[in-house]
Design an enzyme around this catalytic site. Sequence first.
Site, short mmCIF file in Angstrom:
data_model
loop_
_atom_site.label_atom_id
_atom_site.label_comp_id
_atom_site.label_asym_id
_atom_site.label_seq_id
_atom_site.Cartn_x
_atom_site.Cartn_y
_atom_site.Cartn_z
N TYR A 26 0.78 -1.23 0.00
CA TYR A 26 0.00 0.00 0.00
C TYR A 26 0.82 1.29 0.00
CZ TYR A 26 -3.57 -3.40 1.22
OH TYR A 26 -4.41 -4.49 1.22
N ASN A 75 -12.27 3.84 -3.46
CA ASN A 75 -11.47 2.68 -3.10
C ASN A 75 -12.26 1.97 -2.00
OD1 ASN A 75 -9.73 0.76 -2.12
ND2 ASN A 75 -7.93 2.08 -2.17
N HIS A 81 -15.24 -6.74 -2.05
CA HIS A 81 -15.58 -8.16 -2.21
C HIS A 81 -16.84 -8.56 -1.47
CE1 HIS A 81 -11.39 -7.54 -3.09
NE2 HIS A 81 -11.16 -7.31 -1.81
N ASP A 88 -25.19 -0.73 -4.35
CA ASP A 88 -26.54 -0.20 -4.56
C ASP A 88 -26.61 1.30 -4.30
OD1 ASP A 88 -27.44 -2.70 -5.31
OD2 ASP A 88 -28.49 -3.10 -3.42
N HIS A 101 -7.74 0.80 -6.59
CA HIS A 101 -7.08 -0.03 -5.58
C HIS A 101 -5.58 0.24 -5.65
CE1 HIS A 101 -10.70 -2.29 -4.73
NE2 HIS A 101 -10.91 -2.31 -6.03
N ARG A 112 -9.80 -11.79 -3.29
CA ARG A 112 -9.71 -10.37 -3.66
C ARG A 112 -9.98 -10.13 -5.14
NH1 ARG A 112 -7.53 -7.67 0.77
NH2 ARG A 112 -6.21 -8.96 2.10
#
EC number: 4.2.1.10
Length: 150
Positions: A26, A75, A81, A88, A101, A112
């Site tokens: 990250y 993100n 997942h 929605d 991501h 993932r």
Amino acid sequence: MSKAVKILLVNGPNLNLLGRREPGHYGHHTLAQIVEQLKLLAGEQGASLDHIQSNAEHELIDAIHQSDADFIIINPAAFTHTSVALRDALLGVAIPFIEVHLSNVHAREAFRHHSYFSDKAVGVICGLGEQGYRYALDSAIARVRAAQEK
């Protein structure tokens, strides 16, 4: 003259730990540093950027419902997942969005690989680190401006 472009940046769970959580995946910058840079870049292009990060799904949904943004950069993190509700919410407001991501989710664990968002996103950017946010911002602003010119 076109109206100012409004972007909403939505960051999901655990992204508040950027800079200390698995920096190999990250990166080393904090979320605050990334958001600050994105706000500057947006301002340079005559756009504004609002941001929310939450570990609580309902807070992200509420922010999306209340947004008057022209475009969303999201993100969803682990909600990618699992969250039909967040999907929605995005579909309900009909604001176009780009899914981002930091890591290449397709090069990681099999769970993932599935996203509840990708099939509805304007685009998906993954594996490019924090640069992915900048690409998404540039694309979002360009798309809104193109739509305003029509």
